[in-house]
Design an enzyme around this catalytic site. Structure first.
Site, PDB file in Angstrom:
ATOM      1  N   GLY A   8       0.823  -1.221   0.000  1.00 15.07           N
ATOM      2  CA  GLY A   8       0.000   0.000   0.000  1.00 15.07           C
ATOM      3  C   GLY A   8       0.852   1.263   0.000  1.00 15.07           C
ATOM      4  CG  ASP A  62      -4.967  -8.174  -4.836  1.00 13.80           C
ATOM      5  OD1 ASP A  62      -4.921  -8.103  -3.592  1.00 13.80           O
ATOM      6  OD2 ASP A  62      -6.036  -8.194  -5.484  1.00 13.80           O
ATOM      7  CB  THR A 128      -7.949   2.729  11.779  1.00 18.59           C
ATOM      8  OG1 THR A 128      -8.862   3.778  12.098  1.00 18.59           O
ATOM      9  CG2 THR A 128      -8.767   1.461  11.570  1.00 18.59           C
ATOM     10  CG  ASP A 129      -8.987   6.661  15.438  1.00 21.55           C
ATOM     11  OD1 ASP A 129      -9.385   6.279  14.309  1.00 21.55           O
ATOM     12  OD2 ASP A 129      -9.001   7.855  15.794  1.00 21.55           O
ATOM     13  CD  GLU A 130     -12.486   5.282  11.028  1.00 22.39           C
ATOM     14  OE1 GLU A 130     -13.511   4.721  10.626  1.00 22.39           O
ATOM     15  OE2 GLU A 130     -11.916   6.195  10.403  1.00 22.39           O
ATOM     16  CE1 TYR A 152     -10.387   1.393   6.748  1.00 23.85           C
ATOM     17  CE2 TYR A 152     -11.278   2.886   8.393  1.00 23.85           C
ATOM     18  CZ  TYR A 152     -10.189   2.357   7.717  1.00 23.85           C
ATOM     19  OH  TYR A 152      -8.914   2.783   8.009  1.00 23.85           O
ATOM     20  CE  LYS A 156      -6.880  -0.872   8.777  1.00 27.34           C
ATOM     21  NZ  LYS A 156      -5.648  -1.149   7.977  1.00 27.34           N
TER      22      LYS A 156
END
Ligand code: NAD
Ligand code: TYD
Length: 341
Positions: A8, A62, A128-130, A152, A156
């Site tokens: 990425g 990929d 991620t903090d999400e 999402y 994650k």
């Protein structure tokens, strides 16, 4: 740790990280492995390719392609994988969750398998903090329960937990960072700050979801890269580290800063229908990373101002994206009805 594979690496944070690491460590080489989805762009790395020709290589692939991942790791003599590759936009995850499960969960598994098979020195997962879900009070600490609420963040969380499972099950040398919202150069103009900055530059409306009182911790991308670098070199294996400023602001405050920086009127603000399942607030406790000696060098406001100025000065980068058919189709689907009603 000398030969890094940055998956990425043609995206927003990945490309900033690659540049930062090659500048800082003259004895490191980096292979960027990237599928070049709509969000991955070789323009993000064009200066890197020119400045670090002997230490930088690009492979288009990929992360779900096990054969090519294995081949690349072996052929390039990779000793460390840092995984930035992901589908990353919450609104798109509400349109097409399957792509998120495929890349963010299955793709992470493929990379972990390669790290295990070829006995790599380190696997680092960019989280991620999400994954903590919305936190209405206090701040998320690394040991808190994960309560993701969007496709999402759920994907994650799957990748993040799979990485930790490889540490627990097979002793794979894994570390994980969970970053707050990043801003800075080369962020695709679907995320809120580059979207609002570029819309404002064109005197187009800024679509604020709902009441605009949702809160986010906007950190400058290089502060995040420094945090990842520190965890790579000094973090404990099997551990998770939050990375953010440790402060947050509302979307309306962020919007005001964008407008003030560009000298544009508040009349550009348009409240539109809210995002489904919109998380009200993310807030991180970053004391664990601070204890390793890390400090964020930009407040949320400083990070946003610096970012908005970059977009004002770098139209060459974002105009072709926003003018493209793919972007226009996305914009119409996401905002067409919202802005019309
Ligand atoms: P981005 O969308 O700008 O870039 C993602 C990159 O991954 C692109 O280059 C894309 O081509 C590549 N990619 C996507 N699917 C792939 C696949 N199957 N195989 C290989 N490459 C693939 O994302 P970003 O904002 O730079 O985020 C990078 C990482 O940081 C992600 O893991 C994201 O979840 C995490 N993160 C982002 C933020 C943020 O605010 N942007 C905050 C915290 C964590
Ligand atoms: P975004 O950049 O999509 O990041 P996050 O992953 O945190 O959702 O959005 C940041 C905040 O801005 C979030 O509260 C949603 C809001 N937002 C808008 O109000 N309008 C928009 O057009 C977008 C893209 C986001």
């Amino acid at each position: 740790m000398r030969k890094l594979m940055v998956t990425g690496g043609a995206g927003f944070i990945g490309s900033n990280f690659v540049r930062y690491m090659l500048e800082k460590y003259p004895d490191y080489s980096i292979v960027v492995y990237d599928k070049l989805t709509y969000a991955g762009r070789l323009e993000n790395l064009q200066d890197v390719a020119a400045r670090f020709a002997g230490r930088y290589k690009f492979v288009r692939g990929d992360i779900c392609d096990m054969e090519l991942v294995d081949q690349t790791v072996q052929r390039e003599g990779v000793d460390t994988i840092i995984n930035f590759a992901a589908e990353t936009h919450v609104d798109r995850s509400l349109m097409d969750p399957g792509a998120f499960i495929q890349t963010d969960v299955y793709g992470t598994f493929v990379l972990l398998e390669a790290a295990k098979k070829f006995k790599l020195e380190r696997y680092h997962q960019i989280g991620t903090d999400e994954v903590y879900g919305q936190v209405l009070k206090s701040r998320s600490q690394e040991q808190d329960n994960l309560e993701p609420r969007s496709p999402y963040s759920a994907s994650k969380a799957g990748g993040d937990l799979m990485a930790l499972a490889y540490y627990e099950s097979w002793g794979l040398p894994v570390t994980v960072t969970r970053g707050s919202n990043n801003v800075g150069p080369y962020q695709y103009p679907e995320k809120v700050v580059p979207l609002f900055a570029t819309n404002a530059l064109d005197n187009e409306p800024l679509p604020v979801y709902g009441d605009g009182l949702q809160m986010r911790d906007y950190q400058y991308v290089i502060d995040h890269c420094e945090g990842i670098d520190l965890v790579l070199h000094q973090g404990e294996l099997g551990e998770v580290y939050n990375v953010g400023t440790g402060a947050e602001m509302t979307n309306l405050e962020m919007t005001q800063i964008v407008l003030e920086t560009l000298g544009k009127p508040e009349s550009l603000i348009q409240h539109v229908a809210d995002r489904a399942g919109h998380d009200r607030r993310y807030a991180l406790d970053v004391s664990k990373l601070r204890a390793l000696g890390w400090e964020s060098h930009h407040s949320c406001a400083e990070a946003i101002i610096k970012t908005v100025r970059w977009y004002a000065e770098n139209e060459w980068w974002w105009r072709p994206i926003k003018g493209g058919e793919l972007y226009q189709e996305y914009y119409q689907e996401q905002y067409g009805k919202r802005l019309a009603s």
